[in-house]
Design a protein around this motif. Structure first.
Motif, short mmCIF file in Angstrom:
data_model
loop_
_atom_site.label_atom_id
_atom_site.label_comp_id
_atom_site.label_asym_id
_atom_site.label_seq_id
_atom_site.Cartn_x
_atom_site.Cartn_y
_atom_site.Cartn_z
N ASP A 85 0.82 -1.14 -0.03
CA ASP A 85 -0.04 -0.26 0.05
C ASP A 85 0.88 1.37 -0.06
OD1 ASP A 85 0.92 -0.45 2.56
OD2 ASP A 85 -0.99 0.34 3.52
N ILE A 86 2.24 1.16 0.20
CA ILE A 86 3.03 2.41 0.04
C ILE A 86 3.53 2.56 -1.46
CG2 ILE A 86 5.15 3.26 0.77
CD1 ILE A 86 4.71 2.18 3.44
N PRO A 87 3.38 3.38 -2.02
CA PRO A 87 3.64 3.98 -3.51
C PRO A 87 5.26 3.96 -3.55
CG PRO A 87 2.84 5.79 -2.68
CD PRO A 87 2.49 4.61 -1.55
N THR A 88 5.88 3.35 -4.70
CA THR A 88 7.35 3.50 -4.98
C THR A 88 7.56 5.13 -5.13
OG1 THR A 88 7.17 3.18 -7.27
CG2 THR A 88 7.68 1.54 -6.12
N LEU A 89 8.85 5.45 -4.94
CA LEU A 89 9.15 6.85 -5.41
C LEU A 89 8.58 7.12 -6.81
CD1 LEU A 89 12.64 7.44 -3.75
CD2 LEU A 89 10.28 8.40 -2.95
N TYR A 90 8.77 6.07 -7.96
CA TYR A 90 8.29 6.40 -9.39
C TYR A 90 6.92 6.58 -9.46
CZ TYR A 90 7.50 4.46 -13.88
OH TYR A 90 7.20 4.28 -15.12
N GLU A 91 6.08 5.72 -8.76
CA GLU A 91 4.68 5.96 -8.76
C GLU A 91 4.24 7.23 -7.88
OE1 GLU A 91 3.25 1.33 -8.17
OE2 GLU A 91 3.88 2.48 -6.47
N TRP A 92 4.98 7.79 -6.80
CA TRP A 92 4.57 8.88 -6.30
C TRP A 92 5.03 10.21 -7.30
CZ3 TRP A 92 1.71 9.35 -2.01
CH2 TRP A 92 1.52 10.36 -1.57
N ALA A 93 6.08 9.97 -7.74
CA ALA A 93 6.62 11.14 -8.71
C ALA A 93 5.56 11.34 -10.07
CB ALA A 93 7.92 10.61 -9.46
N GLY A 94 4.87 10.40 -10.44
CA GLY A 94 3.92 10.28 -11.57
C GLY A 94 4.37 9.39 -12.68
N GLY A 95 5.14 8.56 -12.44
CA GLY A 95 5.63 7.47 -13.62
C GLY A 95 6.47 7.96 -14.40
#
Length: 157
Positions: free
Chosen positions: A4-14
């Protein structure tokens, strides 16, 4: 990390966000008198390669074909200076603001932590030349902080 914790990649917007970041950044670099000369022979697809590298480091898909060894090889013999390193960091931070990367303290701390670490490594490798063994350089994996540590992404609003 928990699912349930997004990666930095996901959080950045991919990949879309990271491609905007690197394109904006390298447009700024090309005009800069301090770091511009280092990149004067940069290929037009360089920003996309760097976006793929950052994406992989930040937990995204493994689309950067060369791994960390290739990234290290690009810096050997460049003899980067501290002034160039610091300008590179500032231009990247400005580009992150310009393209609207998340500005929450947790993300920016992780992002800038990687930028600081990576730029110091690049400067070090650029001055080592033939004494560097890029075969021994593992692909970095960057996250929210020390596993189990205090850094977590903020709640989405």
């Amino acid at each position: 990390m928990s699912q349930d914790i997004p990666t930095l990649y996901e959080w950045a917007g991919g990949s879309e966000a990271l491609n905007r970041l690197t394109q904006t950044f390298y447009d700024k670099v090309a005009q800069d008198p301090i770091v511009g000369p280092v990149f004067k022979t940069m290929s037009p697809d360089h920003p996309a390669h760097v976006a793929a590298f950052i994406g992989e480091v930040f937990g995204g898909p493994k689309t950067y074909s060369g791994g960390h060894r290739e990234m290290v090889m690009h810096h050997l013999g460049k003899h980067l200076t501290e002034e160039q390193r610091r300008r590179w960091i500032n231009l990247l931070a400005d580009a992150a603001d310009a393209v609207g990367l998340p500005d929450d303290p947790e993300f920016r701390s992780a992002f800038m932590g990687y930028v600081e670490w990576g730029s110091r490594l690049a400067k070090m490798n650029s001055n080592l030349g033939e004494t560097c063994d890029p075969e021994t350089e593992p692909m970095p994996a960057w996250g929210w902080g020390v596993p189990g540590g205090p850094y977590r992404p903020p709640d989405k609003k």
